[in-house]
Design a protein around this motif. Structure first.
Motif, PDB file in Angstrom:
ATOM      1  N   VAL A 139       0.798  -1.096  -0.123  1.00 25.26           N
ATOM      2  CA  VAL A 139       0.009  -0.023  -0.086  1.00 25.26           C
ATOM      3  C   VAL A 139       1.144   1.301  -0.039  1.00 25.26           C
ATOM      4  O   VAL A 139       0.515   2.348  -0.833  1.00 25.26           O
ATOM      5  N   PRO A 140       2.047   1.302   0.725  1.00 19.71           N
ATOM      6  CA  PRO A 140       2.568   2.601   0.745  1.00 19.71           C
ATOM      7  C   PRO A 140       3.067   2.977  -0.567  1.00 19.71           C
ATOM      8  O   PRO A 140       3.461   4.046  -0.902  1.00 19.71           O
ATOM      9  N   ALA A 141       3.487   1.967  -1.517  1.00 21.86           N
ATOM     10  CA  ALA A 141       3.916   2.166  -2.934  1.00 21.86           C
ATOM     11  C   ALA A 141       2.914   2.912  -3.629  1.00 21.86           C
ATOM     12  O   ALA A 141       3.170   3.748  -4.555  1.00 21.86           O
ATOM     13  N   PHE A 142       1.767   3.205  -3.360  1.00 24.51           N
ATOM     14  CA  PHE A 142       0.497   3.858  -3.974  1.00 24.51           C
ATOM     15  C   PHE A 142       0.387   5.397  -3.536  1.00 24.51           C
ATOM     16  O   PHE A 142      -0.094   5.843  -4.012  1.00 24.51           O
ATOM     17  N   PHE A 143       1.265   5.655  -2.620  1.00 30.56           N
ATOM     18  CA  PHE A 143       1.487   7.050  -2.016  1.00 30.56           C
ATOM     19  C   PHE A 143       2.912   7.712  -2.661  1.00 30.56           C
ATOM     20  O   PHE A 143       3.172   8.994  -2.116  1.00 30.56           O
ATOM     21  N   GLY A 144       3.579   7.043  -3.479  1.00 30.28           N
ATOM     22  CA  GLY A 144       4.841   7.731  -4.058  1.00 30.28           C
ATOM     23  C   GLY A 144       6.116   7.390  -3.293  1.00 30.28           C
ATOM     24  O   GLY A 144       6.140   7.148  -2.101  1.00 30.28           O
ATOM     25  N   THR A 145       7.328   7.447  -3.886  1.00 31.28           N
ATOM     26  CA  THR A 145       8.429   7.754  -3.392  1.00 31.28           C
ATOM     27  C   THR A 145       9.387   8.716  -3.898  1.00 31.28           C
ATOM     28  O   THR A 145       9.278   8.821  -5.061  1.00 31.28           O
ATOM     29  N   ALA A 146      10.175   9.495  -3.044  1.00 31.72           N
ATOM     30  CA  ALA A 146      10.592  10.644  -3.394  1.00 31.72           C
ATOM     31  C   ALA A 146      11.676  10.571  -4.582  1.00 31.72           C
ATOM     32  O   ALA A 146      11.811  11.530  -5.437  1.00 31.72           O
TER      33      ALA A 146
END
Length: 271
Positions: A139-146
């Motif tokens: 799920v955290p991958a769907f909120f972007g990676t800087a």
């Protein structure tokens, strides 16, 4: 001409040195248990035991672990590409108040060590009831990676603005502009993000160790760790299992290295 030949010879020598550990793993995986402990050691076995790979797969429940790892890796790649592409496109092509400030804030998050956010994230996932599921890993991958947002944004900046203007005159909206024009032009960058995400997720050990508890949820990295503890003296099986784990990464990098090199060299052209 002589200098070029010496350069190639030096590169071949360095490649041979870097290939020695993999050669040791492969030859050890093809030996019998007695041949591994032979003194003096032999690099190549007299009899090749290809069945060691099948035995290692059976003992570590390879197919179950492979399914879990592929599910987590696939969802993480999909989420990363979706979220990072949209955010990078917004930062690169839209003018809005505070754009530079918020981009600086985004980049600044890369300075935060993962160890600092480890405990708060675990408490959050526990409060959500996501422990021992794949949700904390996907799920955290769907909120972007800087880092990936920065990489894609730099690639978007290399595309001339005239293409945007021509597309808008022809009636393209923002999403159609992204899907029909921008994405085909940044395929090397997308391939680079995919390769980076695949290798990081496939080899990730700490994340599954923290969030996955039951045996049925284990990934290949956790399976290899347990396999090492259970068959610590069976070096031929351990090397066979290690090769099975690293083989997909080698194949992905081998077949997509052209996009990887192009994607990492072009990103700094325009800021």
């Amino acid at each position: 001409m002589l200098g070029k030949a010496l350069t190639y010879l030096l590169l071949l020598a360095c490649s041979a040195v870097f290939m020695l550990p993999f050669l040791f793993m492969l030859t050890t995986a093809l030996k019998s248990s007695a041949a591994v402990l032979t003194i003096p050691p032999k690099i190549f076995p007299s009899v090749y035991h290809w069945e060691n790979f099948g035995d290692a797969m059976r003992m570590m429940r390879f197919w179950k672990l492979l399914g879990n790892t592929m599910t987590i890796t696939g969802l993480t790649i999909a989420g990363t590409l979706l979220s990072c592409t949209l955010v990078a496109f917004g930062f690169a092509r839209f003018d809005f108040k505070g754009r530079s400030f918020w981009f600086l804030v985004l980049i600044s998050t890369m300075l935060i060590p993962g160890q600092i956010t480890m405990i708060p994230l675990y408490l959050l996932m526990k409060w959500l009831g996501w422990i021992d599921t794949i949700k904390p890993l996907t799920v955290p991958a769907f909120f972007g990676t800087a880092f990936y947002i920065f990489l894609l944004r730099q690639f978007f900046m290399t595309v001339p603005r005239e293409l945007d203007e021509a597309a808008i005159i022809d009636g393209c909206g923002p999403m159609r502009l992204l899907l029909k024009i921008m994405l085909p032009l940044i395929r090397p960058a997308l391939a680079t993000v995919t390769i980076f995400t695949f290798m990081h997720t496939w080899n990730d050990f700490l994340g599954p160790l923290i969030y996955l508890q039951s045996d049925n949820m284990r990934t290949l990295s956790l399976g290899l760790y347990s396999f090492q503890g259970e068959y610590v003296s069976q070096w031929h099986y351990l090397m066979a299992a290690s090769i099975l784990l690293m083989l997909p990464c080698l194949l992905v990098f081998f077949f997509f290295q052209r996009y990887f090199i192009e994607g990492t060299t072009v990103t700094g052209i325009k800021g």
